[in-house]
Design an enzyme around this catalytic site. Structure first.
Site, PDB file in Angstrom:
ATOM      1  N   CYS A  32      -7.925   2.892  -5.567  1.00 57.45           N
ATOM      2  CA  CYS A  32      -7.430   1.528  -5.771  1.00 57.45           C
ATOM      3  C   CYS A  32      -8.309   0.855  -6.821  1.00 57.45           C
ATOM      4  O   CYS A  32      -9.533   0.955  -6.747  1.00 57.45           O
ATOM      5  CB  CYS A  32      -7.491   0.760  -4.450  1.00 57.45           C
ATOM      6  SG  CYS A  32      -6.947  -0.955  -4.590  1.00 57.45           S
ATOM      7  N   HIS A  84      -0.586  -4.551  -0.802  1.00 55.85           N
ATOM      8  CA  HIS A  84      -1.349  -5.596  -1.504  1.00 55.85           C
ATOM      9  C   HIS A  84      -0.593  -6.929  -1.483  1.00 55.85           C
ATOM     10  O   HIS A  84      -1.190  -7.990  -1.311  1.00 55.85           O
ATOM     11  CB  HIS A  84      -1.548  -5.221  -2.983  1.00 55.85           C
ATOM     12  CG  HIS A  84      -2.738  -4.350  -3.254  1.00 55.85           C
ATOM     13  ND1 HIS A  84      -4.028  -4.736  -2.975  1.00 55.85           N
ATOM     14  CD2 HIS A  84      -2.830  -3.133  -3.840  1.00 55.85           C
ATOM     15  CE1 HIS A  84      -4.863  -3.773  -3.364  1.00 55.85           C
ATOM     16  NE2 HIS A  84      -4.160  -2.778  -3.882  1.00 55.85           N
ATOM     17  N   HIS A 144       1.594   1.437  -1.345  1.00 58.20           N
ATOM     18  CA  HIS A 144       0.230   0.923  -1.559  1.00 58.20           C
ATOM     19  C   HIS A 144       0.292  -0.483  -2.172  1.00 58.20           C
ATOM     20  O   HIS A 144      -0.372  -1.405  -1.694  1.00 58.20           O
ATOM     21  CB  HIS A 144      -0.533   1.895  -2.474  1.00 58.20           C
ATOM     22  CG  HIS A 144      -1.930   1.466  -2.820  1.00 58.20           C
ATOM     23  ND1 HIS A 144      -3.054   2.155  -2.404  1.00 58.20           N
ATOM     24  CD2 HIS A 144      -2.393   0.423  -3.553  1.00 58.20           C
ATOM     25  CE1 HIS A 144      -4.132   1.529  -2.863  1.00 58.20           C
ATOM     26  NE2 HIS A 144      -3.760   0.479  -3.574  1.00 58.20           N
ATOM     27  N   GLU A 145       1.116  -0.652  -3.227  1.00 55.45           N
ATOM     28  CA  GLU A 145       1.205  -1.963  -3.901  1.00 55.45           C
ATOM     29  C   GLU A 145       1.883  -2.991  -2.996  1.00 55.45           C
ATOM     30  O   GLU A 145       1.490  -4.159  -2.980  1.00 55.45           O
ATOM     31  CB  GLU A 145       1.961  -1.841  -5.231  1.00 55.45           C
ATOM     32  CG  GLU A 145       1.373  -0.854  -6.238  1.00 55.45           C
ATOM     33  CD  GLU A 145      -0.121  -0.983  -6.464  1.00 55.45           C
ATOM     34  OE1 GLU A 145      -0.679  -2.086  -6.293  1.00 55.45           O
ATOM     35  OE2 GLU A 145      -0.751   0.038  -6.792  1.00 55.45           O
TER      36      GLU A 145
HETATM   37 ZN    ZN Z   1      -4.763  -1.004  -4.643  1.00 54.29          ZN
END
Ligand code: ZN
Length: 202
Positions: A106, A152, A148-149
């Protein structure tokens, strides 16, 4: 313009993104800057929180990776390269299927990486940078990057998905990074104390 990438320990990484109601020139500029920043960092994805903007916006490009991806639009295999780079506004992930452990890093955690368990495939509904609705099913690296995004965008970080043994082994590095980031944050203003100092100096 390449933007500074926010590191672990900055409170914006824990903020949930605001829905984007219209593709304004500011949103287009932000997306273009995020793509430039992602490329400059050799990343495959970047969320708005990582450049200090709590918005439901992510950019990604998996073309440089050797890890395989799949993508289907309306049930038919799609040409992934034709859809890259991808800008997703207000994404919604549904129908997660399967489980797969895969290696992740990341840009907000330089030097830290781990195996993370994610759904093998998901359906993504979003709006593109032209303001058009977009729906597809994806698997492999593409599905992993989007998950993953998307985390966030909701204030969730990959450390939240590490198994406890991994998180313990990375504990020292995480604490150091958090401390470094927080040392660089502007100090919280204490109005009373500042006022007192100012009046003494005057
Ligand atoms: Zn990340």
């Amino acid at each position: 313009m390449i933007l500074p990438v926010v590191k672990y320990g900055h409170p914006v990484l824990r903020q949930r993104g605001k829905r984007i109601e219209a593709v304004t020139p500011e949103i287009r500029e932000l997306a273009a800057n995020m793509l430039e920043t992602m490329r400059a960092s050799a990343g495959v994805g970047l969320a708005a929180q990582q450049v200090g903007q709590p918005l439901l916006l992510m950019v990604l490009d998996t073309r440089e990776s050797e890890r395989p991806s799949t993508m289907q639009v309306n049930g038919a295999e799609a040409d992934i390269a034709a859809h890259m780079p991808m800008v997703l506004l207000n994404p919604l992930l549904t129908e997660p299927a399967g489980k797969e452990v895969g290696f992740e890093g990341c840009l907000s955690f330089p030097g830290i990486s781990a195996d993370i368990c994610r759904a093998e495939s998901v359906t993504v509904s979003a709006v593109n940078i032209e303001g058009e609705p977009l729906k597809f099913r994806c698997g492999g690296l593409l599905a992993r990057v989007i998950q993953h995004e998307n985390d966030h965008l909701h204030g969730v970080l990959f450390i939240d998905r590490m198994d406890s043994a991994t998180k313990v082994s990375l504990g020292g590095a995480l604490k150091r990074l958090q401390k470094e980031t927080q040392a660089d944050l502007p100090p919280v203003r204490k109005r009373g104390a500042r006022g007192l100092v100012a009046s003494r100096q005057a």
